[in-house]
Design a protein around this motif. Sequence first.
Motif, PDB file in Angstrom:
ATOM      1  N   ALA A 132      -5.936-100.738 -40.287  1.00 57.33           N
ATOM      2  CA  ALA A 132      -7.305-100.451 -40.721  1.00 57.33           C
ATOM      3  C   ALA A 132      -7.890-101.702 -41.350  1.00 57.33           C
ATOM      4  O   ALA A 132      -7.156-102.611 -41.759  1.00 57.33           O
ATOM      5  N   ASP A 133      -9.199-101.763 -41.427  1.00 56.08           N
ATOM      6  CA  ASP A 133      -9.861-102.905 -42.053  1.00 56.08           C
ATOM      7  C   ASP A 133      -9.471-102.980 -43.530  1.00 56.08           C
ATOM      8  O   ASP A 133      -9.260-101.956 -44.188  1.00 56.08           O
ATOM      9  N   THR A 134      -9.411-104.196 -44.041  1.00 58.65           N
ATOM     10  CA  THR A 134      -8.963-104.405 -45.416  1.00 58.65           C
ATOM     11  C   THR A 134      -9.819-103.645 -46.422  1.00 58.65           C
ATOM     12  O   THR A 134      -9.289-103.025 -47.353  1.00 58.65           O
ATOM     13  N   ASP A 135     -11.126-103.673 -46.277  1.00 58.63           N
ATOM     14  CA  ASP A 135     -12.002-102.992 -47.227  1.00 58.63           C
ATOM     15  C   ASP A 135     -11.699-101.497 -47.285  1.00 58.63           C
ATOM     16  O   ASP A 135     -11.684-100.897 -48.368  1.00 58.63           O
ATOM     17  N   ASP A 136     -11.464-100.899 -46.132  1.00 58.93           N
ATOM     18  CA  ASP A 136     -11.162 -99.462 -46.094  1.00 58.93           C
ATOM     19  C   ASP A 136      -9.826 -99.173 -46.762  1.00 58.93           C
ATOM     20  O   ASP A 136      -9.681 -98.178 -47.488  1.00 58.93           O
ATOM     21  N   ARG A 137      -8.856-100.042 -46.568  1.00 58.43           N
ATOM     22  CA  ARG A 137      -7.546 -99.839 -47.176  1.00 58.43           C
ATOM     23  C   ARG A 137      -7.615 -99.996 -48.693  1.00 58.43           C
ATOM     24  O   ARG A 137      -6.990 -99.226 -49.434  1.00 58.43           O
ATOM     25  N   VAL A 138      -8.368-100.975 -49.140  1.00 54.64           N
ATOM     26  CA  VAL A 138      -8.515-101.185 -50.586  1.00 54.64           C
ATOM     27  C   VAL A 138      -9.151 -99.957 -51.238  1.00 54.64           C
ATOM     28  O   VAL A 138      -8.686 -99.479 -52.283  1.00 54.64           O
ATOM     29  N   LYS A 139     -10.196 -99.422 -50.631  1.00 51.71           N
ATOM     30  CA  LYS A 139     -10.855 -98.236 -51.197  1.00 51.71           C
ATOM     31  C   LYS A 139      -9.912 -97.042 -51.226  1.00 51.71           C
ATOM     32  O   LYS A 139      -9.864 -96.286 -52.204  1.00 51.71           O
ATOM     33  N   ARG A 140      -9.140 -96.877 -50.163  1.00 54.88           N
ATOM     34  CA  ARG A 140      -8.227 -95.730 -50.099  1.00 54.88           C
ATOM     35  C   ARG A 140      -7.154 -95.830 -51.176  1.00 54.88           C
ATOM     36  O   ARG A 140      -6.857 -94.841 -51.868  1.00 54.88           O
ATOM     37  N   ILE A 141      -6.579 -97.008 -51.342  1.00 53.44           N
ATOM     38  CA  ILE A 141      -5.511 -97.177 -52.328  1.00 53.44           C
ATOM     39  C   ILE A 141      -6.057 -97.114 -53.758  1.00 53.44           C
ATOM     40  O   ILE A 141      -5.431 -96.556 -54.658  1.00 53.44           O
ATOM     41  N   ALA A 142      -7.242 -97.677 -53.979  1.00 60.63           N
ATOM     42  CA  ALA A 142      -7.860 -97.612 -55.306  1.00 60.63           C
ATOM     43  C   ALA A 142      -8.101 -96.163 -55.711  1.00 60.63           C
ATOM     44  O   ALA A 142      -7.826 -95.775 -56.856  1.00 60.63           O
ATOM     45  N   ASN A 143      -8.571 -95.353 -54.773  1.00 60.52           N
ATOM     46  CA  ASN A 143      -8.829 -93.937 -55.066  1.00 60.52           C
ATOM     47  C   ASN A 143      -7.531 -93.160 -55.249  1.00 60.52           C
ATOM     48  O   ASN A 143      -7.415 -92.319 -56.144  1.00 60.52           O
ATOM     49  N   ARG A 144      -6.558 -93.440 -54.415  1.00 59.92           N
ATOM     50  CA  ARG A 144      -5.309 -92.671 -54.467  1.00 59.92           C
ATOM     51  C   ARG A 144      -4.546 -92.920 -55.749  1.00 59.92           C
ATOM     52  O   ARG A 144      -3.994 -91.999 -56.352  1.00 59.92           O
ATOM     53  N   TYR A 145      -4.504 -94.185 -56.193  1.00 61.59           N
ATOM     54  CA  TYR A 145      -3.693 -94.533 -57.364  1.00 61.59           C
ATOM     55  C   TYR A 145      -4.532 -94.800 -58.609  1.00 61.59           C
ATOM     56  O   TYR A 145      -3.988 -95.225 -59.632  1.00 61.59           O
ATOM     57  N   ASP A 146      -5.835 -94.565 -58.518  1.00 65.84           N
ATOM     58  CA  ASP A 146      -6.734 -94.789 -59.650  1.00 65.84           C
ATOM     59  C   ASP A 146      -6.620 -96.227 -60.151  1.00 65.84           C
ATOM     60  O   ASP A 146      -6.386 -96.483 -61.339  1.00 65.84           O
ATOM     61  N   LEU A 147      -6.789 -97.164 -59.222  1.00 63.22           N
ATOM     62  CA  LEU A 147      -6.695 -98.592 -59.541  1.00 63.22           C
ATOM     63  C   LEU A 147      -8.039 -99.272 -59.358  1.00 63.22           C
ATOM     64  O   LEU A 147      -8.910 -98.769 -58.636  1.00 63.22           O
ATOM     65  N   SER A 148      -8.194-100.422 -59.975  1.00 65.42           N
ATOM     66  CA  SER A 148      -9.355-101.257 -59.663  1.00 65.42           C
ATOM     67  C   SER A 148      -9.169-101.791 -58.247  1.00 65.42           C
ATOM     68  O   SER A 148      -8.051-101.822 -57.719  1.00 65.42           O
ATOM     69  N   GLU A 149     -10.249-102.236 -57.624  1.00 66.96           N
ATOM     70  CA  GLU A 149     -10.134-102.761 -56.267  1.00 66.96           C
ATOM     71  C   GLU A 149      -9.265-104.018 -56.242  1.00 66.96           C
ATOM     72  O   GLU A 149      -8.546-104.266 -55.266  1.00 66.96           O
ATOM     73  N   LYS A 150      -9.316-104.811 -57.315  1.00 64.14           N
ATOM     74  CA  LYS A 150      -8.481-106.009 -57.392  1.00 64.14           C
ATOM     75  C   LYS A 150      -7.001-105.634 -57.405  1.00 64.14           C
ATOM     76  O   LYS A 150      -6.188-106.217 -56.667  1.00 64.14           O
ATOM     77  N   LYS A 151      -6.632-104.662 -58.228  1.00 62.46           N
ATOM     78  CA  LYS A 151      -5.236-104.250 -58.296  1.00 62.46           C
ATOM     79  C   LYS A 151      -4.802-103.557 -56.999  1.00 62.46           C
ATOM     80  O   LYS A 151      -3.657-103.701 -56.563  1.00 62.46           O
ATOM     81  N   ALA A 152      -5.713-102.806 -56.389  1.00 63.41           N
ATOM     82  CA  ALA A 152      -5.400-102.154 -55.113  1.00 63.41           C
ATOM     83  C   ALA A 152      -5.131-103.206 -54.039  1.00 63.41           C
ATOM     84  O   ALA A 152      -4.187-103.081 -53.251  1.00 63.41           O
ATOM     85  N   ALA A 153      -5.949-104.248 -54.014  1.00 62.28           N
ATOM     86  CA  ALA A 153      -5.766-105.319 -53.026  1.00 62.28           C
ATOM     87  C   ALA A 153      -4.435-106.030 -53.241  1.00 62.28           C
ATOM     88  O   ALA A 153      -3.734-106.362 -52.272  1.00 62.28           O
ATOM     89  N   ASP A 154      -4.073-106.260 -54.502  1.00 62.93           N
ATOM     90  CA  ASP A 154      -2.798-106.903 -54.808  1.00 62.93           C
ATOM     91  C   ASP A 154      -1.628-106.030 -54.369  1.00 62.93           C
ATOM     92  O   ASP A 154      -0.629-106.534 -53.830  1.00 62.93           O
ATOM     93  N   LYS A 155      -1.743-104.728 -54.598  1.00 57.95           N
ATOM     94  CA  LYS A 155      -0.684-103.790 -54.206  1.00 57.95           C
ATOM     95  C   LYS A 155      -0.526-103.768 -52.689  1.00 57.95           C
ATOM     96  O   LYS A 155       0.594-103.749 -52.160  1.00 57.95           O
ATOM     97  N   ILE A 156      -1.637-103.795 -51.978  1.00 57.61           N
ATOM     98  CA  ILE A 156      -1.605-103.804 -50.514  1.00 57.61           C
ATOM     99  C   ILE A 156      -0.903-105.062 -50.008  1.00 57.61           C
ATOM    100  O   ILE A 156      -0.046-104.993 -49.109  1.00 57.61           O
ATOM    101  N   LYS A 157      -1.245-106.214 -50.569  1.00 53.10           N
ATOM    102  CA  LYS A 157      -0.626-107.468 -50.133  1.00 53.10           C
ATOM    103  C   LYS A 157       0.879-107.444 -50.369  1.00 53.10           C
ATOM    104  O   LYS A 157       1.665-107.881 -49.510  1.00 53.10           O
ATOM    105  N   ARG A 158       1.283-106.926 -51.524  1.00 54.98           N
ATOM    106  CA  ARG A 158       2.708-106.904 -51.849  1.00 54.98           C
ATOM    107  C   ARG A 158       3.484-105.979 -50.918  1.00 54.98           C
ATOM    108  O   ARG A 158       4.516-106.370 -50.357  1.00 54.98           O
ATOM    109  N   ILE A 159       2.984-104.773 -50.730  1.00 53.51           N
ATOM    110  CA  ILE A 159       3.734-103.805 -49.916  1.00 53.51           C
ATOM    111  C   ILE A 159       3.691-104.178 -48.440  1.00 53.51           C
ATOM    112  O   ILE A 159       4.691-104.027 -47.723  1.00 53.51           O
ATOM    113  N   ASP A 160       2.564-104.690 -47.969  1.00 54.09           N
ATOM    114  CA  ASP A 160       2.518-105.174 -46.583  1.00 54.09           C
ATOM    115  C   ASP A 160       3.527-106.306 -46.371  1.00 54.09           C
ATOM    116  O   ASP A 160       4.183-106.372 -45.323  1.00 54.09           O
TER     117      ASP A 160
END
Length: 206
Positions: A132-160
């Motif tokens: 999926a596009d990065t923006d969509d993934r960041v929004k999904r993870i931010a909502n799911r884990y109640d994170l800021s978009e910055k922290k969601a993006a960092d989490k995505i990079k780490r787990i990917d």
Amino acid sequence: MTEHKIITIGRQFGSGGHEIGNMLATRLDIPLYDNNLVRMAAQKLDIREETARAVDETTLNSFLTGYVIAPMEYRDSIRSEEYTKPLNEQVYGLQTQIIQKLSQRGPCVIVGRCAGYLLKEQTNCIDVFICADTDDRVKRIANRYDLSEKKAADKIKRIDRERKYYYECHTGLEWGSALSHQILLNVSRLGMEGAVNVLEMMYRGD
């Protein structure tokens, strides 16, 4: 050769791969294997599920240097020099055995754990990678884990990064590449429902 079909799903973190697998399994009325594979491996190794989960789909975890002694029932199926493999390798080895046995048992959806690669010789396996596009993934993870978009993006990079190394370490193939998977589906283009519809049509042969 078995006649039933199996769908394996690789996925970028935050792409909705688990949700798609769950929706598809429900629609087709077949089992879904994802986090329960960790539970099965933990039971066979006689370790806590949380311990197995810490090394699941990663070769980067600090547990990489940890060792455990395999339980008696597992020792019968491995060579003596493998008793003290790193824990992540023991979990991977057991999950491999479990996935191969499940693939013979009946139709199912299997998420992650290099399942598409492990079952590549089976003509009844449909191997898909969900992105999926990065923006969509960041929004999904931010909502799911109640994170800021910055922290969601960092989490995505780490787990990917962990999933990529895990897959490439065990397969020698490029994670998420069209050369490594039969099908790539972009959820940002298709939507969740659209992705499930495509996979259902492939499964049913429509």
